[in-house]
Design a protein around this motif. Structure first.
Motif, PDB file in Angstrom:
ATOM      1  N   LEU A  44       0.826  -1.206   0.000  1.00 16.81           N
ATOM      2  CA  LEU A  44       0.000   0.000   0.000  1.00 16.81           C
ATOM      3  C   LEU A  44       0.863   1.261   0.000  1.00 16.81           C
ATOM      4  O   LEU A  44       0.529   2.245  -0.664  1.00 16.81           O
ATOM      5  CB  LEU A  44      -0.934  -0.019   1.210  1.00 16.81           C
ATOM      6  N   ILE A  45       1.966   1.244   0.729  1.00 15.52           N
ATOM      7  CA  ILE A  45       2.877   2.388   0.732  1.00 15.52           C
ATOM      8  C   ILE A  45       3.604   2.488  -0.609  1.00 15.52           C
ATOM      9  O   ILE A  45       3.785   3.576  -1.158  1.00 15.52           O
ATOM     10  CB  ILE A  45       3.875   2.289   1.897  1.00 15.52           C
ATOM     11  N   ALA A  46       4.017   1.351  -1.151  1.00 14.59           N
ATOM     12  CA  ALA A  46       4.692   1.355  -2.459  1.00 14.59           C
ATOM     13  C   ALA A  46       3.772   1.911  -3.535  1.00 14.59           C
ATOM     14  O   ALA A  46       4.187   2.699  -4.387  1.00 14.59           O
ATOM     15  CB  ALA A  46       5.149  -0.053  -2.819  1.00 14.59           C
ATOM     16  N   ALA A  59      12.016   3.212   8.680  1.00 21.20           N
ATOM     17  CA  ALA A  59      12.571   4.481   8.209  1.00 21.20           C
ATOM     18  C   ALA A  59      13.601   4.243   7.114  1.00 21.20           C
ATOM     19  O   ALA A  59      13.640   4.966   6.106  1.00 21.20           O
ATOM     20  CB  ALA A  59      13.198   5.236   9.375  1.00 21.20           C
ATOM     21  N   GLU A  60      14.440   3.245   7.294  1.00 19.23           N
ATOM     22  CA  GLU A  60      15.434   2.918   6.270  1.00 19.23           C
ATOM     23  C   GLU A  60      14.753   2.540   4.967  1.00 19.23           C
ATOM     24  O   GLU A  60      15.177   2.952   3.881  1.00 19.23           O
ATOM     25  CB  GLU A  60      16.316   1.767   6.763  1.00 19.23           C
ATOM     26  N   ALA A  61      13.673   1.771   5.054  1.00 20.05           N
ATOM     27  CA  ALA A  61      12.955   1.354   3.855  1.00 20.05           C
ATOM     28  C   ALA A  61      12.357   2.555   3.125  1.00 20.05           C
ATOM     29  O   ALA A  61      12.412   2.636   1.889  1.00 20.05           O
ATOM     30  CB  ALA A  61      11.853   0.357   4.228  1.00 20.05           C
ATOM     31  N   VAL A  62      11.784   3.496   3.867  1.00 22.92           N
ATOM     32  CA  VAL A  62      11.182   4.673   3.229  1.00 22.92           C
ATOM     33  C   VAL A  62      12.255   5.521   2.564  1.00 22.92           C
ATOM     34  O   VAL A  62      12.036   6.089   1.484  1.00 22.92           O
ATOM     35  CB  VAL A  62      10.369   5.493   4.250  1.00 22.92           C
ATOM     36  N   ARG A  63      13.430   5.606   3.160  1.00 26.31           N
ATOM     37  CA  ARG A  63      14.507   6.370   2.516  1.00 26.31           C
ATOM     38  C   ARG A  63      14.954   5.713   1.206  1.00 26.31           C
ATOM     39  O   ARG A  63      15.335   6.407   0.259  1.00 26.31           O
ATOM     40  CB  ARG A  63      15.681   6.535   3.476  1.00 26.31           C
ATOM     41  N   VAL A  64      14.918   4.410   1.168  1.00 24.99           N
ATOM     42  CA  VAL A  64      15.207   3.719  -0.097  1.00 24.99           C
ATOM     43  C   VAL A  64      14.120   4.049  -1.114  1.00 24.99           C
ATOM     44  O   VAL A  64      14.407   4.311  -2.290  1.00 24.99           O
ATOM     45  CB  VAL A  64      15.311   2.193   0.139  1.00 24.99           C
ATOM     46  N   LEU A  65      12.877   4.072  -0.672  1.00 24.80           N
ATOM     47  CA  LEU A  65      11.771   4.424  -1.563  1.00 24.80           C
ATOM     48  C   LEU A  65      11.915   5.859  -2.062  1.00 24.80           C
ATOM     49  O   LEU A  65      11.559   6.164  -3.214  1.00 24.80           O
ATOM     50  CB  LEU A  65      10.444   4.243  -0.822  1.00 24.80           C
ATOM     51  N   ASP A  66      12.436   6.736  -1.222  1.00 22.39           N
ATOM     52  CA  ASP A  66      12.644   8.128  -1.618  1.00 22.39           C
ATOM     53  C   ASP A  66      13.558   8.248  -2.843  1.00 22.39           C
ATOM     54  O   ASP A  66      13.465   9.222  -3.601  1.00 22.39           O
ATOM     55  CB  ASP A  66      13.260   8.929  -0.469  1.00 22.39           C
ATOM     56  N   THR A  67      14.443   7.280  -3.033  1.00 22.53           N
ATOM     57  CA  THR A  67      15.350   7.304  -4.183  1.00 22.53           C
ATOM     58  C   THR A  67      14.688   6.775  -5.449  1.00 22.53           C
ATOM     59  O   THR A  67      15.319   6.752  -6.509  1.00 22.53           O
ATOM     60  CB  THR A  67      16.613   6.474  -3.900  1.00 22.53           C
ATOM     61  N   GLY A  68      13.434   6.308  -5.327  1.00 22.29           N
ATOM     62  CA  GLY A  68      12.743   5.716  -6.467  1.00 22.29           C
ATOM     63  C   GLY A  68      12.928   4.224  -6.580  1.00 22.29           C
ATOM     64  O   GLY A  68      12.424   3.594  -7.523  1.00 22.29           O
ATOM     65  N   ASN A  69      13.587   3.632  -5.593  1.00 20.38           N
ATOM     66  CA  ASN A  69      13.882   2.192  -5.619  1.00 20.38           C
ATOM     67  C   ASN A  69      12.767   1.428  -4.911  1.00 20.38           C
ATOM     68  O   ASN A  69      12.898   1.053  -3.744  1.00 20.38           O
ATOM     69  CB  ASN A  69      15.234   1.936  -4.961  1.00 20.38           C
ATOM     70  N   THR A  70      11.681   1.202  -5.616  1.00 18.13           N
ATOM     71  CA  THR A  70      10.540   0.495  -5.012  1.00 18.13           C
ATOM     72  C   THR A  70      10.895  -0.938  -4.669  1.00 18.13           C
ATOM     73  O   THR A  70      10.476  -1.462  -3.626  1.00 18.13           O
ATOM     74  CB  THR A  70       9.331   0.530  -5.961  1.00 18.13           C
ATOM     75  N   ALA A  71      11.658  -1.594  -5.532  1.00 22.25           N
ATOM     76  CA  ALA A  71      12.039  -2.985  -5.273  1.00 22.25           C
ATOM     77  C   ALA A  71      12.880  -3.086  -4.001  1.00 22.25           C
ATOM     78  O   ALA A  71      12.700  -4.000  -3.189  1.00 22.25           O
ATOM     79  CB  ALA A  71      12.810  -3.549  -6.468  1.00 22.25           C
ATOM     80  N   GLY A  72      13.791  -2.143  -3.807  1.00 23.64           N
ATOM     81  CA  GLY A  72      14.609  -2.143  -2.605  1.00 23.64           C
ATOM     82  C   GLY A  72      13.785  -1.887  -1.355  1.00 23.64           C
ATOM     83  O   GLY A  72      14.037  -2.469  -0.294  1.00 23.64           O
ATOM     84  N   PHE A  73      12.798  -1.011  -1.480  1.00 22.17           N
ATOM     85  CA  PHE A  73      11.866  -0.753  -0.379  1.00 22.17           C
ATOM     86  C   PHE A  73      11.129  -2.027   0.012  1.00 22.17           C
ATOM     87  O   PHE A  73      11.062  -2.383   1.192  1.00 22.17           O
ATOM     88  CB  PHE A  73      10.877   0.330  -0.817  1.00 22.17           C
ATOM     89  N   ARG A  74      10.613  -2.728  -0.981  1.00 21.09           N
ATOM     90  CA  ARG A  74       9.876  -3.967  -0.704  1.00 21.09           C
ATOM     91  C   ARG A  74      10.809  -5.046  -0.142  1.00 21.09           C
ATOM     92  O   ARG A  74      10.408  -5.833   0.721  1.00 21.09           O
ATOM     93  CB  ARG A  74       9.190  -4.463  -1.972  1.00 21.09           C
ATOM     94  N   GLU A  75      12.042  -5.065  -0.619  1.00 25.45           N
ATOM     95  CA  GLU A  75      12.998  -6.058  -0.135  1.00 25.45           C
ATOM     96  C   GLU A  75      13.252  -5.885   1.363  1.00 25.45           C
ATOM     97  O   GLU A  75      13.436  -6.863   2.090  1.00 25.45           O
ATOM     98  CB  GLU A  75      14.301  -5.926  -0.917  1.00 25.45           C
ATOM     99  N   LEU A  76      13.258  -4.639   1.820  1.00 28.06           N
ATOM    100  CA  LEU A  76      13.456  -4.376   3.240  1.00 28.06           C
ATOM    101  C   LEU A  76      12.187  -4.598   4.061  1.00 28.06           C
ATOM    102  O   LEU A  76      12.240  -5.157   5.164  1.00 28.06           O
ATOM    103  CB  LEU A  76      13.930  -2.935   3.438  1.00 28.06           C
TER     104      LEU A  76
END
Length: 384
Positions: free
Chosen positions: A258-260, A282-299
């Motif tokens: 849902l956040i992604a 918080a670390e996951a959201v910062r990864v998402l901030d870079t546009g890396n949705t896959a990295g966000f989901r991985e975390l």
């Protein structure tokens, strides 16, 4: 080193704890999502109280935990369900919590939003009394300088005769709110007394009324917090929101997806599970901030198993697991809760929560967490 944990067959099994915590970066502000953690309260373990007594709160430890969340860039959603509103924390305690936390937020530059309800009404009330109770709490939050979250009201659920009563009460509150608020729809899985909220147990009909409230005052609604544990319903709802009104997911089962979001939008977050997950989330959201949705989901995806465990039925007792993990993580010196709610989950539940949280690296000091887990096991008669 291993620790003996309860096994599903009633015996014991060996578990080898993790030796290093999850590594996090500094708490730079988020840019792509607005994220709140609903925060728990720390009880005073030395207070001579009963489950029926007013809450005795350890204010120093409670505020220290909020500083922990702010240090990682998270906002704090204060005096919400996670803080045991209506399950140990009464309005007098919540009002003091709001004032203290709002002052602390101002001192450290943290973002805060606070729950506005009607829980000073200890018995059923008229619509006029319910409106007055909401107004009293709204005034406290606004005077503190915090953003208001209009929470679902048990009293209104009991007194309302239909959708028109919700439209009247919420319309009145939105007209007088000084700043845009967050509207909170908490499902009956979190609080059975909220069954039929918005005037109907038919969720489609309830959704229509909810949207009607927003449509009448879009300039006074910053966003909505949806806690129905139904991902598709949340997606459908957020696509129907007026332009500029945000959706804050409160879905502790489906939050990563849902956040992604998707090509049509996304949810921000206001979650109880972000209390124990704070640094990792918080670390996951910062990864998402870079546009890396896959990295966000991985975390974030691996955390869902823990969240679903903590929020398993009866869902309203998830606070017990949240406080348990705060104790293991060293954020408080004891495992005592207001209202005696530390007794609301079983030893096997605690053991699995420990195992899942340890596997994610959530404990800053894994050895401390292991020692505390062993001490709890010993109380239950489990020898190592």
């Amino acid at each position: 080193m291993t620790i003996q944990l309860p096994a599903p067959d009633g015996g014991l099994r060996a578990y080898e704890p993790r030796t290093e915590p999850f590594a996090v970066t500094s708490g730079v502000p988020f840019t792509s999502r607005t994220v709140f953690s609903a925060a728990h309260v720390v009880a005073d373990p030395y207070a001579d109280v009963s489950p029926d007594s007013p809450a005795a709160v350890d204010w120093d430890a409670t505020l220290a935990f909020r500083r922990h969340l702010w240090s990682h860039g998270l906002g704090v959603a204060e005096a919400m369900d996670t803080a045991q509103r209506g399950m140990g924390l009464d309005w007098a305690g919540a009002a003091e919590l709001i004032r203290r936390s709002a002052a602390e937020a101002k001192a450290v530059g943290g973002r805060i939003a606070c729950g506005v309800g009607t829980d000073q009404l200890t018995t059923g009330g008229s619509l006029a009394a319910i409106r007055a109770a909401y107004e009293e709490q709204l005034a406290v939050v606004e005077e503190s300088g915090a953003q208001a979250i209009l929470m679902a009201s048990r009293a209104l659920a009991a007194a309302a005769q239909g959708p028109e009563d919700y439209l009247e009460i919420y319309g009145h509150l939105l007209r007088q709110a000084a700043e845009p608020v967050v509207l909170h729809w908490l499902g009956p899985m979190f609080d059975p007394a909220l069954e039929g909220y918005w005037g109907s147990s038919d969720l489609d009909a309830a959704t229509d009324t909810f949207l009607e409230v927003i449509a009448a005052h879009p300039d006074k609604v910053d966003g909505i917090k949806v806690s129905l544990l139904d991902a598709q319903r949340e997606v459908d709802l957020r696509r129907r929101l007026p332009q500029g009104v945000r959706c804050y997911t409160g879905d502790d089962f489906n939050y990563p997806e849902l956040i992604a979001g998707d090509e049509k939008g996304f949810s921000h977050a206001l979650l109880g599970i972000f209390d124990p997950l704070g640094p990792l989330a918080a670390e996951a959201v910062r990864v998402l901030d870079t546009g890396n949705t896959a990295g966000f989901r991985e975390l974030l995806d691996p955390t869902v198993e823990l969240s679903r465990h903590l929020f398993q039925t009866p869902t309203r007792f998830y606070k017990t697991g949240v406080v348990f993990l705060a104790w293991l993580a060293g954020h408080q010196s004891h495992f005592t809760m207001v209202g005696g709610l530390q007794s609301a989950r079983s030893l096997p539940h605690f053991a699995r929560a420990y195992e899942l949280a340890d596997g994610l690296g959530l404990f800053p000091d894994p050895k401390l967490a292991e020692e505390r887990m062993k001490s709890l096991l010993a109380v239950y008669g489990v020898t190592q």
